[in-house]
Design an enzyme around this catalytic site. Structure first.
Site, PDB file in Angstrom:
ATOM      1  N   TRP A  66      74.710  -4.514 -15.652  1.00 17.23           N
ATOM      2  CA  TRP A  66      73.850  -4.220 -14.494  1.00 17.23           C
ATOM      3  C   TRP A  66      74.672  -3.639 -13.357  1.00 17.23           C
ATOM      4  O   TRP A  66      75.631  -4.264 -12.882  1.00 17.23           O
ATOM      5  CB  TRP A  66      73.177  -5.516 -14.069  1.00 17.23           C
ATOM      6  CG  TRP A  66      72.605  -5.602 -12.687  1.00 17.23           C
ATOM      7  CD1 TRP A  66      73.287  -5.907 -11.540  1.00 17.23           C
ATOM      8  CD2 TRP A  66      71.240  -5.437 -12.305  1.00 17.23           C
ATOM      9  NE1 TRP A  66      72.418  -5.942 -10.474  1.00 17.23           N
ATOM     10  CE2 TRP A  66      71.158  -5.666 -10.917  1.00 17.23           C
ATOM     11  CE3 TRP A  66      70.067  -5.144 -13.010  1.00 17.23           C
ATOM     12  CZ2 TRP A  66      69.953  -5.591 -10.219  1.00 17.23           C
ATOM     13  CZ3 TRP A  66      68.870  -5.070 -12.301  1.00 17.23           C
ATOM     14  CH2 TRP A  66      68.819  -5.291 -10.927  1.00 17.23           C
ATOM     15  N   ASP A  69      74.643  -2.338  -5.849  1.00 16.69           N
ATOM     16  CA  ASP A  69      75.105  -1.601  -4.671  1.00 16.69           C
ATOM     17  C   ASP A  69      76.472  -0.955  -4.848  1.00 16.69           C
ATOM     18  O   ASP A  69      77.437  -1.621  -5.217  1.00 16.69           O
ATOM     19  CB  ASP A  69      75.226  -2.534  -3.473  1.00 16.69           C
ATOM     20  CG  ASP A  69      73.971  -3.310  -3.178  1.00 16.69           C
ATOM     21  OD1 ASP A  69      72.985  -3.173  -3.908  1.00 16.69           O
ATOM     22  OD2 ASP A  69      73.992  -4.084  -2.215  1.00 16.69           O
ATOM     23  N   ARG A 200      74.981 -10.622   6.088  1.00 20.66           N
ATOM     24  CA  ARG A 200      75.550  -9.989   4.907  1.00 20.66           C
ATOM     25  C   ARG A 200      76.041  -8.567   5.137  1.00 20.66           C
ATOM     26  O   ARG A 200      75.699  -7.912   6.098  1.00 20.66           O
ATOM     27  CB  ARG A 200      74.484  -9.959   3.805  1.00 20.66           C
ATOM     28  CG  ARG A 200      73.243  -9.192   4.188  1.00 20.66           C
ATOM     29  CD  ARG A 200      72.163  -9.266   3.109  1.00 20.66           C
ATOM     30  NE  ARG A 200      71.644 -10.610   2.943  1.00 20.66           N
ATOM     31  CZ  ARG A 200      70.395 -10.897   2.601  1.00 20.66           C
ATOM     32  NH1 ARG A 200      69.546  -9.925   2.366  1.00 20.66           N
ATOM     33  NH2 ARG A 200      69.992 -12.133   2.472  1.00 20.66           N
ATOM     34  N   ASP A 201      76.846  -8.133   4.189  1.00 20.34           N
ATOM     35  CA  ASP A 201      77.230  -6.731   4.003  1.00 20.34           C
ATOM     36  C   ASP A 201      78.104  -6.189   5.148  1.00 20.34           C
ATOM     37  O   ASP A 201      77.743  -5.212   5.816  1.00 20.34           O
ATOM     38  CB  ASP A 201      75.994  -5.844   3.854  1.00 20.34           C
ATOM     39  CG  ASP A 201      75.002  -6.364   2.834  1.00 20.34           C
ATOM     40  OD1 ASP A 201      75.403  -7.169   1.985  1.00 20.34           O
ATOM     41  OD2 ASP A 201      73.828  -5.958   2.891  1.00 20.34           O
ATOM     42  N   TRP A 337      64.238  -3.172  -4.674  1.00 22.64           N
ATOM     43  CA  TRP A 337      64.085  -4.615  -4.900  1.00 22.64           C
ATOM     44  C   TRP A 337      62.646  -5.031  -5.196  1.00 22.64           C
ATOM     45  O   TRP A 337      62.398  -6.155  -5.619  1.00 22.64           O
ATOM     46  CB  TRP A 337      64.639  -5.398  -3.709  1.00 22.64           C
ATOM     47  CG  TRP A 337      66.126  -5.462  -3.723  1.00 22.64           C
ATOM     48  CD1 TRP A 337      66.984  -4.928  -2.795  1.00 22.64           C
ATOM     49  CD2 TRP A 337      66.951  -6.089  -4.707  1.00 22.64           C
ATOM     50  NE1 TRP A 337      68.285  -5.165  -3.161  1.00 22.64           N
ATOM     51  CE2 TRP A 337      68.295  -5.886  -4.324  1.00 22.64           C
ATOM     52  CE3 TRP A 337      66.692  -6.791  -5.887  1.00 22.64           C
ATOM     53  CZ2 TRP A 337      69.361  -6.371  -5.076  1.00 22.64           C
ATOM     54  CZ3 TRP A 337      67.760  -7.269  -6.637  1.00 22.64           C
ATOM     55  CH2 TRP A 337      69.072  -7.061  -6.226  1.00 22.64           C
TER      56      TRP A 337
END
Length: 537
Positions: A66, A69, A200-201, A337
């Protein structure tokens, strides 16, 4: 463009990007012309794919498993290093895998760089080359910040530091987070917990004007900014809070400065956002404005969008080697998503799920109304992988017609002009009997990509079949560059003012191209087809 210098950053260190694994679980623009494509004979041409395989020909895919990002690349010793979220099972916990490229088209894969850990996965973040040794790991060390849910607890999403001294092939981790989620430790109410579960990120870049690192982190309804002198100790600055919270939460944020085509300098704040509930894209939103060392000040609190398709998420940008101030590159995960956590045809045919978009080149252009917009152009290095070029005569169509060409992986470039027609377009991925195809056209005030007729037993899922972008309803011509691969369609409109990127799971026999028009004749001119050879990666 110099391939060797394709990703080379300016001094000091180049920026990098971020995102994470598994975080959350109309009118059809077709009429008689498009539907009339069921008629029409067979055509001849070439096939670009081995029988049985559905692997993308010229898009980056994982060797197996899989892909999620992409992480903003760094350039070291003449090689561009791109990391991406990867796991062995669809939508399962994972880490960062590593790939390298010299031209942004062909990638070599090197396996896990930041692997899944026992207690918690590695989500998105970004890496930089620490040229000046600010972090103390040595001049030229690669330093990455990545989000991890400490002890696997969702509301303890925090930012961890990794470093590499072997050019980005292996990394060592600091044991404790360098940016702690203090909200997660105190959250009690549902609203507080929701915000704590969205931290996040981290995206890092060097602010040369102020001599410090800047980090932007995505939150549930705002972007949070931090600064640091050493990549280890971070100071919280002022948040950027957009008033329309229906735009969704901030994921994979991006902050950079760019020189526009008129010579003026601007800061850009971008983020992947889900604005589905208000009829806007679920892709890369961005604001132009200013960064003053404390906060980002937007020119307009309503964002613009870099893509209007369903599948251009977790996008990253980075500076071009030969003109780092004027041009940037961008790439995104071609998924959404709303339906990402599912098996797709390539799981069975080739043992992988997911791909990146083609790399595109960005420039900042002043618009007639006085604002500035990012325009997109497919990366020039794609031309080096064209195996054949076919130019077809101009034709006038009133209804529908099939082109005398077949193929699996190609660029179709053409102009369409009309007077009275109400719906004009092109169908790609046409099956021999015309029952399967994806339509790209102009109807009223919309430029659309409708993949519903390419459906394969639930791929894609309703209602996410038709994507549309705004276009002047009075327009009577359009220029299209359509990039078709075995699992995708990417459409660049009118010099890149608008782009729509879509997953499309073509069946093995979906190789034809057709033209259609409703309500009057249309002229299709400059029809050029550039077929791509398999590039690997």
């Amino acid at each position: 463009m110099n391939q060797r210098g394709f990703y080379q950053p300016a001094n000091p260190p180049a920026p990098t990007t971020t995102h994470e694994i598994s975080r959350r679980h109309v009118l059809q623009g077709t009429g008689a012309g498009a539907l009339g494509l069921f008629m029409g004979g067979n055509v001849t041409g070439t096939a670009a794919q081995a029988q049985g395989s559905l692997r993308a020909v010229y898009h980056m895919t994982p060797p197996s498993g899989w892909l999620c990002d992409p992480q903003r690349p760094v350039y070291v010793n003449g090689v561009c290093h791109l990391y991406y979220l990867h796991s062995g099972e669809n939508n399962a916990p994972g880490g960062w895998d590593h790939a390298t490229t010299s031209d942004g088209v062909v990638f070599a894969h090197h396996g896990a760089a930041l692997p899944l850990q026992t207690n918690f996965p590695v989500w998105s973040g970004s890496a930089v080359v620490d040229t000046a040794n600010t972090a103390g790991f040595g001049a030229g060390a690669i330093v990455a910040l990545a989000t991890q849910p400490t002890d696997g607890i969702r509301k303890y999403q925090e930012q961890y530091l990794y470093w590499s001294t072997d050019g980005g092939y292996t990394f060592t981790a600091l044991p404790d987070p360098v940016i702690v989620n203090t909200d997660g430790r105190t959250a009690m109410t549902p609203a507080e917990i929701e915000n704590a579960e969205w931290f996040r990120d981290p995206k890092i870049h060097w602010d040369a004007a102020r001599g410090e690192w800047v980090c932007v982190i995505g939150r549930a309804r705002y972007a949070a900014f931090y600064t640091s002198s050493n990549l280890r100790n971070w100071l919280l600055k002022r948040n950027f809070d957009y008033p329309n919270h229906a735009l969704g939460g901030v994921e994979c944020p991006d902050l950079f400065q760019m020189t526009a085509t008129d010579g003026t300098r601007h800061w850009v704040l971008g983020a992947s956002m889900d604005a589905y509930t208000v009829g806007l894209p679920m892709t890369y939103a961005y604001w132009t404005g200013a960064w003053d060392g404390e906060q980002f000040i937007a020119d307009d609190l309503s964002p613009q969008w870099l893509d209007w398709g369903w599948d251009w998420y977790a996008a990253i940008t980075w500076p071009a080697a030969d003109a780092p101030d004027e041009r940037r590159y961008a790439v995104a995960w071609m998924n959404n998503w709303k339906y990402a956590a599912r098996d797709v045809p390539t799981d069975a045919s080739d043992g992988y799920n997911g791909q990146n978009s083609i790399v595109r080149e960005l420039r900042l252009d002043r618009q007639p109304g006085g604002w500035y917009s990012l325009l997109s152009t497919p990366i020039g290095a794609l031309t080096n992988h064209v195996s054949s070029t076919t130019a077809l005569p101009d034709r006038t169509v009133n209804g529908s017609g099939v082109l005398p060409w077949n193929g699996r992986a190609y660029e179709l470039e053409l102009d369409i002009s009309w007077d009275a027609a109400t719906n004009v377009g092109v169908s790609v991925g046409r099956s021999a009997d015309g029952t399967r195809h994806t339509n790209i056209g102009k109807y009223g005030a919309e430029l659309y990509v409708d993949r519903a007729p390419s459906d394969q037993g639930g791929f894609p899922l309703v209602p996410y079949t038709r994507a549309a972008a705004p276009i002047d309803s009075a327009a009577r011509s359009v220029h299209l560059r359509i990039f078709v691969d075995t699992q995708s369609v990417e459409v660049f409109v009118n010099g890149g003012h608008t782009v729509l990127s879509q997953q499309v799971h073509f069946a093995a026999g979906d190789t034809g191209i057709s033209l259609y028009t409703d309500g009057g004749a249309s002229k299709f001119s400059g029809i050029t087809i550039r077929e791509f050879a398999a590039v690997g990666g």
